[in-house]
Each structure stands twice: as C-alpha cells, then as structure tokens.
Design a protein around this motif. Structure first.
Motif, short mmCIF file in Angstrom:
data_model
loop_
_atom_site.label_atom_id
_atom_site.label_comp_id
_atom_site.label_asym_id
_atom_site.label_seq_id
_atom_site.Cartn_x
_atom_site.Cartn_y
_atom_site.Cartn_z
N VAL A 166 0.74 -0.93 -0.13
CA VAL A 166 -0.08 0.28 0.19
C VAL A 166 0.80 1.42 -0.14
O VAL A 166 0.03 2.12 0.37
CB VAL A 166 -1.32 -0.36 1.50
CG1 VAL A 166 -2.03 -1.35 0.77
CG2 VAL A 166 -0.33 0.05 2.05
N ARG A 211 -3.45 -2.62 13.64
CA ARG A 211 -3.35 -1.46 12.35
C ARG A 211 -1.66 -1.06 12.63
O ARG A 211 -1.27 -0.28 11.31
CB ARG A 211 -3.98 -0.30 12.47
CG ARG A 211 -3.98 1.48 12.15
CD ARG A 211 -5.26 1.60 12.21
NE ARG A 211 -4.72 3.00 10.87
CZ ARG A 211 -5.62 3.82 11.37
NH1 ARG A 211 -6.54 3.90 12.27
NH2 ARG A 211 -5.48 4.84 10.46
N TYR A 244 1.49 5.97 -2.64
CA TYR A 244 0.51 4.97 -1.86
C TYR A 244 -0.94 5.09 -1.70
O TYR A 244 -1.64 5.99 -2.71
CB TYR A 244 1.06 6.11 0.11
CG TYR A 244 0.52 7.44 -0.29
CD1 TYR A 244 -1.09 7.57 -0.24
CD2 TYR A 244 1.10 8.25 -0.83
CE1 TYR A 244 -1.29 9.38 -0.13
CE2 TYR A 244 1.00 9.68 -0.35
CZ TYR A 244 -0.71 10.17 -0.17
OH TYR A 244 -0.57 10.90 -0.39
N LEU A 245 -1.83 4.54 -1.51
CA LEU A 245 -3.09 3.87 -1.78
C LEU A 245 -3.87 5.03 -0.88
O LEU A 245 -3.64 4.52 -0.02
CB LEU A 245 -3.81 2.62 -1.94
CG LEU A 245 -3.15 1.35 -2.58
CD1 LEU A 245 -3.45 0.04 -2.18
CD2 LEU A 245 -3.22 2.39 -3.45
N ASN A 290 -6.04 4.33 3.04
CA ASN A 290 -5.75 3.16 3.24
C ASN A 290 -5.44 2.99 5.09
O ASN A 290 -4.31 4.05 4.85
CB ASN A 290 -4.93 2.45 2.33
CG ASN A 290 -4.67 0.67 2.68
OD1 ASN A 290 -3.38 0.52 3.84
ND2 ASN A 290 -5.47 -0.36 2.40
N ASP A 291 -5.86 1.92 5.53
CA ASP A 291 -5.33 2.78 6.90
C ASP A 291 -4.23 2.27 7.09
O ASP A 291 -3.72 2.62 7.89
CB ASP A 291 -6.26 1.93 7.57
CG ASP A 291 -7.43 2.43 7.86
OD1 ASP A 291 -7.75 3.69 7.53
OD2 ASP A 291 -8.59 1.87 8.26
N GLU A 316 -6.32 6.16 -7.17
CA GLU A 316 -6.21 5.63 -5.97
C GLU A 316 -4.83 5.61 -5.42
O GLU A 316 -4.55 5.86 -4.28
CB GLU A 316 -6.92 4.28 -5.95
CG GLU A 316 -8.08 3.41 -5.91
CD GLU A 316 -7.84 2.42 -5.80
OE1 GLU A 316 -8.05 1.32 -5.28
OE2 GLU A 316 -8.33 1.46 -7.16
N GLU A 373 -0.72 -3.84 3.96
CA GLU A 373 -2.43 -4.15 4.40
C GLU A 373 -2.50 -6.11 4.64
O GLU A 373 -2.06 -6.33 3.91
CB GLU A 373 -3.32 -3.73 3.72
CG GLU A 373 -4.39 -4.15 3.82
CD GLU A 373 -6.04 -3.57 3.62
OE1 GLU A 373 -6.95 -4.52 3.55
OE2 GLU A 373 -5.53 -3.48 2.19
N ASN A 401 2.55 -1.10 9.04
CA ASN A 401 2.36 -0.08 8.32
C ASN A 401 4.36 1.20 8.10
O ASN A 401 3.85 2.34 8.97
CB ASN A 401 0.98 0.65 9.54
CG ASN A 401 1.67 0.77 10.99
OD1 ASN A 401 2.44 1.01 10.87
ND2 ASN A 401 0.82 2.37 11.39
#
Length: 195
Positions: A39, A121, A186-187, A190-191, A163, A103, A125
């Motif tokens: 992501v 999360r 990056y997306l 996206n979390d 996106e 992700e 990341n």
C-alpha cells in the motif's frame, strides 16, 4: 496467484513503484504463508539521486542494487531495523523500490507474535515494522524474488490511477531535489499507509 516475473521489475523504477501498489508480498515460514497487499512504496533511482544508497557509488552494502532486477535489497539501519527493497531497471544501474507498508492479509497470528502485541493497524504500517512482522532480515539480501520459495511477489489487485497518492519521500536527509521529488506512492485512504 500468479507470481510477478522478471520483466515486471526490469522497467522504469517509477513505473514499477506505482504498479507495486496492490500487489502481494508473500513470506513463507515453516510452510506457513504470510502475505500483505503493498500500500506504500518509495523509489530510489541511480547515483544522481542523493537519497539513494548508490549516491556515493558502488559499495559492498549496495552491491545488490547494481545486480539483476527482481532481487531483494535488504539493509539494516539505526542498528536495529531492516528494510526491504526490490531492485529495478537493468543490471548495472542501481535503482530500487522501498516497500514502506502493507495491508496484512494472511498469517496475522504469526505477524502479531513477531510484533509483540501491537494492534493490527500497526503490524506492517512502516518499512521496519513489515520486516519485523514477516521476519525479513539480512539473510534475504540478494534473494531472487522471481524464484525464491520463501519471499516473493504475487499479482494482487488492479489499482486505478485515481487511487494513487504521491508525495516526497519520508525522512530524507539529502539535497533539496532529493527531498522534494514526489517519489513516494501510496493507496489513498488506506489505513495501513505509514502516515
């Protein structure tokens, strides 16, 4: 899932970086499959890029960057963290894409064990976090992602251009050009993007 082949990586680093978004990074540990959707990435391109590890020329540390595309370039920073990059373009030209965030999709229990109770999360990341979650260390430096059975990339989902967000790379300590080029992709929304 179809594995990404050599010709995917043997292209412009910026094209590879954008197209890595939505692909799957796969790590196999004792026959257990861990994977995540890519992501967030950053591109590093050649000796003229002051932020690239090749900016000072060829060294034992960055030797893999000068090798064939489709290999993993793993390095150790701050005496505690590993980072995973994918070598791009043609052999002899040092370029790579840093995998900044995933992700998580499969193998979350193992990732949670590797990340000491961090919330989901925060499992993957960030570049060092994802290496810790997937147990990627220096012994993966130089691994051929096109043939390895323990670390490779697979086709994920198609990502539409709208996106994709772009920004300067994070934490760069180099000249103004290196600090300002929008080579982080990056997306959006996206979390699991690092920030």
């Amino acid at each position: 899932m179809a594995r990404l082949e050599r010709d995917f990586y043997q292209r412009s680093t910026l094209a590879v970086a954008r197209e890595l978004l939505g692909q799957r990074l796969v790590r196999v540990i004792d026959s257990e499959r861990l994977s995540g959707l890519i992501v967030e990435v950053e591109a590093y391109i050649g000796e003229d890029d002051a932020a690239c590890h090749a900016a000072r020329g060829r060294t034992p540390r960055n030797e893999v960057m000068y090798g064939p595309p489709g290999h993993a370039y793993v390095y150790f920073i701050y005496g505690m963290h590993h980072c995973l990059n994918v070598v791009t373009e043609g052999e002899g030209f040092p370029a790579a894409v840093l995998i900044r965030a995933l992700e998580p999709l499969v193998g979350l229990e193992i990732m949670r064990c590797h990340r000491s109770g961090k919330p989901d999360r925060e499992l993957t990341n960030g570049p060092a976090k994802l290496c810790q979650a997937l147990a990627i260390k220096m012994d993966f430096n130089g691994v051929d992602l096109c043939t390895s059975e323990v670390l490779f990339m697979e086709e994920g989902r198609r990502v539409a251009q709208e996106e994709i967000g772009a920004s300067p790379r994070i934490g760069i300590k180099a000249d103004e050009l290196a600090k300002s080029v929008p080579w982080r992709f990056y997306l959006q929304g996206n979390d699991f993007v690092s920030r």
